[in-house]
Design a protein around this motif. Structure first.
Motif, PDB file in Angstrom:
ATOM      1  N   ALA A  10      37.791 107.678  25.905  1.00 28.17           N
ATOM      2  CA  ALA A  10      38.591 106.546  25.419  1.00 28.17           C
ATOM      3  C   ALA A  10      37.798 105.255  25.494  1.00 28.17           C
ATOM      4  O   ALA A  10      37.870 104.411  24.591  1.00 28.17           O
ATOM      5  CB  ALA A  10      39.882 106.427  26.220  1.00 28.17           C
ATOM      6  N   SER A  14      36.770 103.114  22.109  1.00 25.70           N
ATOM      7  CA  SER A  14      37.254 101.738  21.939  1.00 25.70           C
ATOM      8  C   SER A  14      36.178 100.818  21.377  1.00 25.70           C
ATOM      9  O   SER A  14      36.486  99.762  20.843  1.00 25.70           O
ATOM     10  CB  SER A  14      37.785 101.191  23.252  1.00 25.70           C
ATOM     11  OG  SER A  14      36.724 100.989  24.165  1.00 25.70           O
ATOM     12  N   GLN A  26      41.154  99.916  24.074  1.00 22.19           N
ATOM     13  CA  GLN A  26      40.922 100.777  25.231  1.00 22.19           C
ATOM     14  C   GLN A  26      42.226 101.016  25.991  1.00 22.19           C
ATOM     15  O   GLN A  26      42.492 102.132  26.424  1.00 22.19           O
ATOM     16  CB  GLN A  26      39.880 100.138  26.149  1.00 22.19           C
ATOM     17  CG  GLN A  26      39.492 101.016  27.311  1.00 22.19           C
ATOM     18  CD  GLN A  26      38.370 100.405  28.117  1.00 22.19           C
ATOM     19  OE1 GLN A  26      38.019  99.241  27.951  1.00 22.19           O
ATOM     20  NE2 GLN A  26      37.804 101.182  28.996  1.00 22.19           N
ATOM     21  N   LEU A  29      44.388 103.560  24.058  1.00 23.74           N
ATOM     22  CA  LEU A  29      43.856 104.918  24.170  1.00 23.74           C
ATOM     23  C   LEU A  29      44.079 105.501  25.558  1.00 23.74           C
ATOM     24  O   LEU A  29      44.393 106.684  25.702  1.00 23.74           O
ATOM     25  CB  LEU A  29      42.370 104.929  23.812  1.00 23.74           C
ATOM     26  CG  LEU A  29      42.041 104.701  22.338  1.00 23.74           C
ATOM     27  CD1 LEU A  29      40.547 104.533  22.149  1.00 23.74           C
ATOM     28  CD2 LEU A  29      42.550 105.856  21.494  1.00 23.74           C
ATOM     29  N   LEU A  30      43.916 104.689  26.601  1.00 25.69           N
ATOM     30  CA  LEU A  30      44.113 105.196  27.960  1.00 25.69           C
ATOM     31  C   LEU A  30      45.579 105.499  28.248  1.00 25.69           C
ATOM     32  O   LEU A  30      45.887 106.504  28.892  1.00 25.69           O
ATOM     33  CB  LEU A  30      43.567 104.206  28.982  1.00 25.69           C
ATOM     34  CG  LEU A  30      42.048 104.179  29.077  1.00 25.69           C
ATOM     35  CD1 LEU A  30      41.599 103.101  30.040  1.00 25.69           C
ATOM     36  CD2 LEU A  30      41.509 105.520  29.499  1.00 25.69           C
ATOM     37  N   ALA A  33      46.157 108.756  26.536  1.00 30.74           N
ATOM     38  CA  ALA A  33      45.478 109.882  27.190  1.00 30.74           C
ATOM     39  C   ALA A  33      46.132 110.252  28.516  1.00 30.74           C
ATOM     40  O   ALA A  33      46.146 111.424  28.899  1.00 30.74           O
ATOM     41  CB  ALA A  33      44.008 109.536  27.414  1.00 30.74           C
TER      42      ALA A  33
END
Length: 74
Positions: A10, A14, A26, A29-30, A33
């Motif tokens: 991730a 980013s 970022q 995405l985190l 995830a």
């Protein structure tokens, strides 16, 4: 181990978005995830805190290097 790999991926992904430092990308995405492991608030606060901490650390190292390079370590 797979979650750590997702976090690293991730962070790399980013950088594809042209925002300085991958800010925002970022974090999204985190959160995605880690949605099975952590709450959205805890994943987001951890991600923002780590990004701020790393940026501050890199800034201090850069300033120290510049001060040493220009011989202004007074």
């Amino acid at each position: 181990m797979p979650l750590a790999l997702l976090v690293v991926v991730a962070g790399g992904l980013s950088t594809l978005v042209p925002i300085p430092g991958g800010g925002g990308t970022q974090q999204v995405l985190l959160v995605y995830a880690l949605q099975q492991t952590a709450s959205t608030a805890s994943a987001l606060s951890f991600s923002v805190g780590m990004q701020v901490g790393i940026t501050a650390f890199n800034t201090m190292i850069g300033l120290a290097a510049l001060m040493r390079m220009f011989r202004t370590l007074r």
